[in-house]
Design an enzyme around this catalytic site. Structure first.
Site, PDB file in Angstrom:
ATOM      1  N   CYS A   1      10.870   5.858  -3.244  1.00 19.03           N
ATOM      2  CA  CYS A   1      11.968   5.100  -2.927  1.00 19.03           C
ATOM      3  C   CYS A   1      12.740   6.012  -1.795  1.00 19.03           C
ATOM      4  O   CYS A   1      12.411   6.925  -1.407  1.00 19.03           O
ATOM      5  CB  CYS A   1      12.887   4.967  -4.044  1.00 19.03           C
ATOM      6  SG  CYS A   1      12.450   4.232  -5.612  1.00 19.03           S
TER       7      CYS A   1
ATOM      8  N   ARG B   1       9.537   3.358   2.714  1.00 16.39           N
ATOM      9  CA  ARG B   1       9.410   3.954   1.413  1.00 16.39           C
ATOM     10  C   ARG B   1       9.496   3.063   0.283  1.00 16.39           C
ATOM     11  O   ARG B   1       9.362   3.428  -0.843  1.00 16.39           O
ATOM     12  CB  ARG B   1      10.434   5.175   1.549  1.00 16.39           C
ATOM     13  CG  ARG B   1      10.276   6.545   2.378  1.00 16.39           C
ATOM     14  CD  ARG B   1      11.287   7.246   2.112  1.00 16.39           C
ATOM     15  NE  ARG B   1      11.185   8.165   0.930  1.00 16.39           N
ATOM     16  CZ  ARG B   1      10.691   9.124   0.714  1.00 16.39           C
ATOM     17  NH1 ARG B   1       9.737   9.540   1.725  1.00 16.39           N
ATOM     18  NH2 ARG B   1      10.344   9.674  -0.356  1.00 16.39           N
TER      19      ARG B   1
ATOM     20  N   TRP C   1      11.189   1.243  -4.569  1.00 17.25           N
ATOM     21  CA  TRP C   1       9.655   1.061  -4.653  1.00 17.25           C
ATOM     22  C   TRP C   1       9.782   1.011  -6.280  1.00 17.25           C
ATOM     23  O   TRP C   1       9.480   2.299  -6.790  1.00 17.25           O
ATOM     24  CB  TRP C   1       9.058   2.037  -4.005  1.00 17.25           C
ATOM     25  CG  TRP C   1       7.478   1.660  -3.998  1.00 17.25           C
ATOM     26  CD1 TRP C   1       6.548   2.244  -5.072  1.00 17.25           C
ATOM     27  CD2 TRP C   1       6.732   0.848  -3.251  1.00 17.25           C
ATOM     28  NE1 TRP C   1       5.249   1.358  -4.992  1.00 17.25           N
ATOM     29  CE2 TRP C   1       5.401   0.686  -3.866  1.00 17.25           C
ATOM     30  CE3 TRP C   1       7.323   0.045  -2.287  1.00 17.25           C
ATOM     31  CZ2 TRP C   1       4.606  -0.240  -3.245  1.00 17.25           C
ATOM     32  CZ3 TRP C   1       6.269  -0.718  -1.646  1.00 17.25           C
ATOM     33  CH2 TRP C   1       4.818  -0.535  -2.240  1.00 17.25           C
TER      34      TRP C   1
ATOM     35  N   ASN D   1      15.115   9.069  -6.617  1.00 15.72           N
ATOM     36  CA  ASN D   1      13.824   8.672  -6.009  1.00 15.72           C
ATOM     37  C   ASN D   1      13.027   9.724  -7.220  1.00 15.72           C
ATOM     38  O   ASN D   1      13.196  10.854  -7.089  1.00 15.72           O
ATOM     39  CB  ASN D   1      13.428   9.153  -4.790  1.00 15.72           C
ATOM     40  CG  ASN D   1      11.965   9.031  -4.341  1.00 15.72           C
ATOM     41  OD1 ASN D   1      11.365   8.231  -4.890  1.00 15.72           O
ATOM     42  ND2 ASN D   1      11.483   9.909  -3.410  1.00 15.72           N
ATOM     43  N   GLY D   2      11.744   9.399  -7.832  1.00 16.75           N
ATOM     44  CA  GLY D   2      11.155  10.115  -8.761  1.00 16.75           C
ATOM     45  C   GLY D   2      10.874   9.269  -9.966  1.00 16.75           C
ATOM     46  O   GLY D   2      11.156   8.070 -10.194  1.00 16.75           O
TER      47      GLY D   2
ATOM     48  N   GLU E   1     -16.755   5.382  -1.377  1.00 15.20           N
ATOM     49  CA  GLU E   1     -15.616   5.505  -0.485  1.00 15.20           C
ATOM     50  C   GLU E   1     -15.257   6.002   0.765  1.00 15.20           C
ATOM     51  O   GLU E   1     -14.785   5.578   1.592  1.00 15.20           O
ATOM     52  CB  GLU E   1     -14.368   5.758  -1.519  1.00 15.20           C
ATOM     53  CG  GLU E   1     -12.839   6.206  -1.219  1.00 15.20           C
ATOM     54  CD  GLU E   1     -12.327   4.790  -0.639  1.00 15.20           C
ATOM     55  OE1 GLU E   1     -12.919   3.883  -0.876  1.00 15.20           O
ATOM     56  OE2 GLU E   1     -11.374   5.043  -0.003  1.00 15.20           O
TER      57      GLU E   1
ATOM     58  N   LYS F   1     -14.342   4.616   4.561  1.00 13.47           N
ATOM     59  CA  LYS F   1     -13.379   5.314   5.357  1.00 13.47           C
ATOM     60  C   LYS F   1     -13.639   5.480   6.663  1.00 13.47           C
ATOM     61  O   LYS F   1     -13.002   5.397   7.892  1.00 13.47           O
ATOM     62  CB  LYS F   1     -12.782   6.723   4.679  1.00 13.47           C
ATOM     63  CG  LYS F   1     -12.115   6.335   3.607  1.00 13.47           C
ATOM     64  CD  LYS F   1     -10.589   6.010   3.568  1.00 13.47           C
ATOM     65  CE  LYS F   1     -10.434   4.536   3.414  1.00 13.47           C
ATOM     66  NZ  LYS F   1     -10.733   3.885   2.103  1.00 13.47           N
TER      67      LYS F   1
ATOM     68  N   GLU G   1     -14.245   2.362   8.792  1.00 16.11           N
ATOM     69  CA  GLU G   1     -13.015   1.404   9.097  1.00 16.11           C
ATOM     70  C   GLU G   1     -12.122   1.975  10.042  1.00 16.11           C
ATOM     71  O   GLU G   1     -11.445   1.454  10.584  1.00 16.11           O
ATOM     72  CB  GLU G   1     -12.129   0.819   7.839  1.00 16.11           C
ATOM     73  CG  GLU G   1     -11.492   2.028   6.783  1.00 16.11           C
ATOM     74  CD  GLU G   1     -10.821   1.225   5.701  1.00 16.11           C
ATOM     75  OE1 GLU G   1     -10.688   0.030   6.010  1.00 16.11           O
ATOM     76  OE2 GLU G   1     -10.692   2.025   4.749  1.00 16.11           O
TER      77      GLU G   1
ATOM     78  N   HIS H   1     -36.935   5.493  -1.280  1.00 15.66           N
ATOM     79  CA  HIS H   1     -37.295   4.130  -1.636  1.00 15.66           C
ATOM     80  C   HIS H   1     -36.868   3.296  -0.570  1.00 15.66           C
ATOM     81  O   HIS H   1     -36.821   2.207  -0.426  1.00 15.66           O
ATOM     82  CB  HIS H   1     -36.567   3.450  -2.748  1.00 15.66           C
ATOM     83  CG  HIS H   1     -36.914   4.493  -4.168  1.00 15.66           C
ATOM     84  ND1 HIS H   1     -38.241   4.118  -4.749  1.00 15.66           N
ATOM     85  CD2 HIS H   1     -36.178   5.401  -4.486  1.00 15.66           C
ATOM     86  CE1 HIS H   1     -38.149   5.059  -5.611  1.00 15.66           C
ATOM     87  NE2 HIS H   1     -37.118   5.834  -5.637  1.00 15.66           N
TER      88      HIS H   1
ATOM     89  N   LYS I   1      -4.047  -4.860   6.328  1.00 14.70           N
ATOM     90  CA  LYS I   1      -3.672  -3.930   5.064  1.00 14.70           C
ATOM     91  C   LYS I   1      -4.162  -4.783   3.759  1.00 14.70           C
ATOM     92  O   LYS I   1      -4.660  -4.188   2.853  1.00 14.70           O
ATOM     93  CB  LYS I   1      -2.289  -3.465   5.138  1.00 14.70           C
ATOM     94  CG  LYS I   1      -1.789  -2.563   3.977  1.00 14.70           C
ATOM     95  CD  LYS I   1      -2.817  -1.392   4.021  1.00 14.70           C
ATOM     96  CE  LYS I   1      -2.552  -0.309   2.489  1.00 14.70           C
ATOM     97  NZ  LYS I   1      -3.671   0.585   2.486  1.00 14.70           N
TER      98      LYS I   1
HETATM   99  C1  AGP Z   1      -9.731   0.199   2.152  1.00 14.37           C
HETATM  100  O1  AGP Z   1      -9.382   1.363   2.958  1.00 14.37           O
HETATM  101  C2  AGP Z   1      -9.201  -1.022   2.813  1.00 14.37           C
HETATM  102  N1  AGP Z   1      -8.121  -1.047   3.341  1.00 14.37           N
HETATM  103  C3  AGP Z   1      -9.745  -2.342   1.852  1.00 14.37           C
HETATM  104  O2  AGP Z   1     -11.057  -2.370   1.691  1.00 14.37           O
HETATM  105  C4  AGP Z   1      -9.060  -2.506   0.705  1.00 14.37           C
HETATM  106  O3  AGP Z   1      -9.260  -1.366  -0.307  1.00 14.37           O
HETATM  107  C5  AGP Z   1      -9.217  -3.818   0.049  1.00 14.37           C
HETATM  108  O4  AGP Z   1      -8.774  -4.746   0.990  1.00 14.37           O
HETATM  109  C6  AGP Z   1      -8.484  -4.117  -1.129  1.00 14.37           C
HETATM  110  O5  AGP Z   1      -7.170  -3.930  -1.384  1.00 14.37           O
HETATM  111  P1  AGP Z   1      -6.183  -3.883  -2.569  1.00 14.37           P
HETATM  112  O6  AGP Z   1      -6.563  -2.560  -3.430  1.00 14.37           O
HETATM  113  O7  AGP Z   1      -4.870  -4.038  -2.227  1.00 14.37           O
HETATM  114  O8  AGP Z   1      -6.640  -5.098  -3.467  1.00 14.37           O
END
Ligand code: AGP
Length: 613
Positions: free
Chosen positions: A2, A31, A80, A106-107, A485, A489, A492, A508, A608
């Site tokens: 927060c 925040r 938050w 906050n916390g 993962e 990263k 993207e 394979h 996002k």
């Molecule tokens: C991850 O870096 C991406 N921004 C994207 O793959 C994300 O993880 C995916 O859209 C899922 O989002 P969510 O966790 O909000 O459901």
């Protein structure tokens, strides 16, 4: 996470602090923005007034016409939610029974449940479901006993455990704002005829550039011409700690980091601690595990990073609970939902709680009678609202499009769930469970040490890889979801084509792509006794084709033959390895993006949260 801000001023110097409170709070909106509130001492009357509600800061300010009021001192909060739905009663500030004391926080207060019980027995009336409200009633209780507010404040701090940044105003001392800091950030801004408090520099930068960064365990108060800090009852000499910030306002909102992505990578130790604290002080995990126990089939789903966290859960469920879990990518839900019935449990992992693919998977399973567990970072978002149980991460808002801190807090929450399932099934004993949960407290430390040990080598590695158009990131067992993962990263934010797959698969087919200089990153995860020799074989087969070989591993992989670069992230068990192996991958992706001139916070073609199919 927060945002809190406070201002107290000499009316002759600053006739009305309300504009500073409102503008200061707006600078903290990143925040948290599910509710907001103000508590202030009104000019003239010196009455304590409180305005608060669900909604963004502007909505609350306009609803109560806050800017029309005159205040000599005040505190404000943008929330938050971590405990209690985002609504009017749960919005901060929180008050004591007599509305003489207002608190913003906050916390997470770990022991709020027992404190609340103790206070209710003493006749206190609670209005909200939050952990924060116990502070207001503790202050009221001790102020009555001691008849001295600062003493009451110190007694209150001795009672509460957990992470907190607190700002408090008391009608009996209208020009004073009390504060305390433990884990959650809190700074003092020094002015002429006024002083400020805030979670972050941006909210004060328009009014002062002189700050004191408070340390854990410090508390005290500010007045228009006085700053008083104590620690363990001893006066703290702060004058040598005053720093002058030359940042621009935009830099300040990123905490001085050039991008939100880097700030959020660096926040991981703290938000892992706050998530850990939140999980041990709530019964979310226990309630979710009950649904799993009653199911004869368990599925788990998510998109992107959340799917990778789902794969980590599958690994830990096998390891600690001997429980088969079926993971699937959310958009592919049809193939799996037809297998669902009333004896099925589905775990939906989604930091935003709004991803359309994951929401559709949830609804398809629910329509067949399945029980739904959500793992989410946003209280009150769609997926938790449509689930039977929710486990919340406490990562705070994640601004960067690439998920970083939310991934590791998801992994932490899912590890708690796998362990709970294991002990409920009798696969691990209660003492083993307690010991493993206690060890998870070090998740933040593992991330912190890994970042410290890998940052410099990553900068060197980036110079080596920045011309690459492709790379492999390979792992085995627990390393496989972490490799996925890491590859996501890199893809993207740097736009380099990184592909992850289980290291044993190379022969394979994929090894056909490898030619001299082709970068291959290997993740060295525990248990070494099972994996080190196999990984040695994988490295040699790639080296034989001229690949550029990099190892990101726990201690014990340094002597792998044929490795060009080895990053040793420290000695970590299978339980803590994700928190050590992941940050170097995040930093690699980030640094590649920056050196290639990309915007790591806003990668091309991405949003996002994907709320449309
Ligand atoms: C991850 O870096 C991406 N921004 C994207 O793959 C994300 O993880 C995916 O859209 C899922 O989002 P969510 O966790 O909000 O459901």
């Amino acid at each position: 996470m927060c945002g809190i801000v406070g201002v107290t001023a000499d009316p002759d110097q600053v006739p009305n602090v309300m504009p500073m409170l409102v503008q200061g709070l707006k600078r903290l909106e990143y925040r948290g923005y599910d509710s907001a509130g103000f508590a202030f001492i009104e000019c003239g009357s010196y009455n304590l007034k409180v305005f608060k509600n669900r909604g963004k800061i502007d909505e609350v300010v306009n609803q109560y016409m806050v800017s029309n009021y005159c205040a000599v001192a005040g505190i404000a909060h943008t929330r938050w939610a971590t405990h209690g739905e985002p609504n009017q009663v749960n919005a901060h500030p929180h008050l004591d029974c007599d509305s003489e004391i207002a608190v913003v926080h906050n916390g997470i207060i770990k022991n709020f449940a027992e404190l609340r019980e103790w206070l209710v027995e003493k006749g206190h009336q609670f209005r909200s479901d939050t952990d924060t409200e116990v502070v207001a009633h503790l202050l009221e209780h001790f102020n009555r006993e001691e008849n001295d507010f600062f003493t009451a404040f110190k007694k209150t701090l001795q009672m509460i455990e957990g992470a907190y940044a607190l700002a408090i105003i008391y009608r009996g001392e209208p020009s004073r704002i009390y504060f305390a800091r433990n884990v959650s950030p809190l700074l003092i801004g020094l002015g002429i005829g006024f002083n400020m408090l805030s979670s972050d520099i941006p909210s004060m930068l328009a009014y002062t550039r002189k700050f004191i960064v408070l340390n854990d365990g410090e508390y005290g108060y500010i007045e228009p011409y006085k700053v008083y800090i104590e620690r363990d009852g001893e006066l703290v000499e702060w004058r040598r700690r005053v720093t002058t910030i030359t940042w621009s306002l935009e830099d300040a909102e990123k905490g001085g980091y050039p991008h939100y992505m880097l700030k959020e990578i660096m926040e991981q130790p703290r938000v892992l601690y706050e998530t850990y604290t939140g999980l041990v002080s709530s019964n979310e995990v226990e309630k979710a595990a009950e649904l799993l126990l009653g199911a004869n089939k368990i599925f788990i789903t998510g998109a992107g990073t959340s799917y990778h966290a789902s794969l980590v859960f599958m690994y830990y469920s096998s390891l600690f609970a001997k429980e088969p879990v079926i993971p699937f990518i959310a958009s592919e839900y049809t193939t799996y939902s037809r297998l669902a019935d009333e004896n099925t449990a589905l775990i939906v992992v989604s930091q935003s709680g709004e991803t359309i693919d994951s929401l559709q998977a949830l609804r398809a399973f629910k329509n067949r009678g399945a029980k739904i567990i959500a793992i989410s970072n946003v209280i009150g978002s769609s997926i938790p609202r449509e689930s039977d149980r929710t486990i919340y991460t406490r990562a705070g808002p994640e601004i960067g499009v690439a998920a970083t801190k939310t991934f590791l807090t998801q992994v932490l929450a899912l590890t708690f769930l796998a362990l709970r399932l294991g002990v409920d099934k009798g696969i691990i004993t209660k003492s083993e469970y307690r010991e493993l949960i206690e060890r998870l407290k070090k998740a933040g430390e593992a991330a912190s040490i890994s970042i410290e040990k890998s940052s410099r080598i990553i900068e060197r590695l980036v110079m080596k890889l920045k011309e690459s158009r492709n790379m492999y990131i390979l792992g085995r067992e627990l390393g496989v979801p972490l490799a996925y993962e890491g590859a996501l990263k890199v893809k993207e934010v740097s736009y380099i084509h990184a592909e992850a797959y289980p290291a044993g698969e190379s022969k394979h087919g994929p090894i056909a792509l490898v030619e001299p200089g082709f970068p291959v990153v290997f993740l060295g995860t525990p248990p070494l006794e099972n994996l080190k020799e196999k990984l040695q074989g994988n490295v040699m087969e790639m080296k034989a084709r001229g690949a550029s070989t990099i190892i990101i591993g726990v201690k014990g992989y340094e002597d792998i033959r044929g490795a060009d670069i080895v990053i040793n992230t420290g000695e970590w068990s299978e339980l803590l390895a994700p928190y050590a192996i992941t940050p170097p991958l995040q930093l690699l992706a980030y640094r590649l993006a920056v050196i290639l001139g990309r915007d790591p916070d806003k990668p091309r073609n991405l949003a996002k949260t994907v709320t449309v199919e």
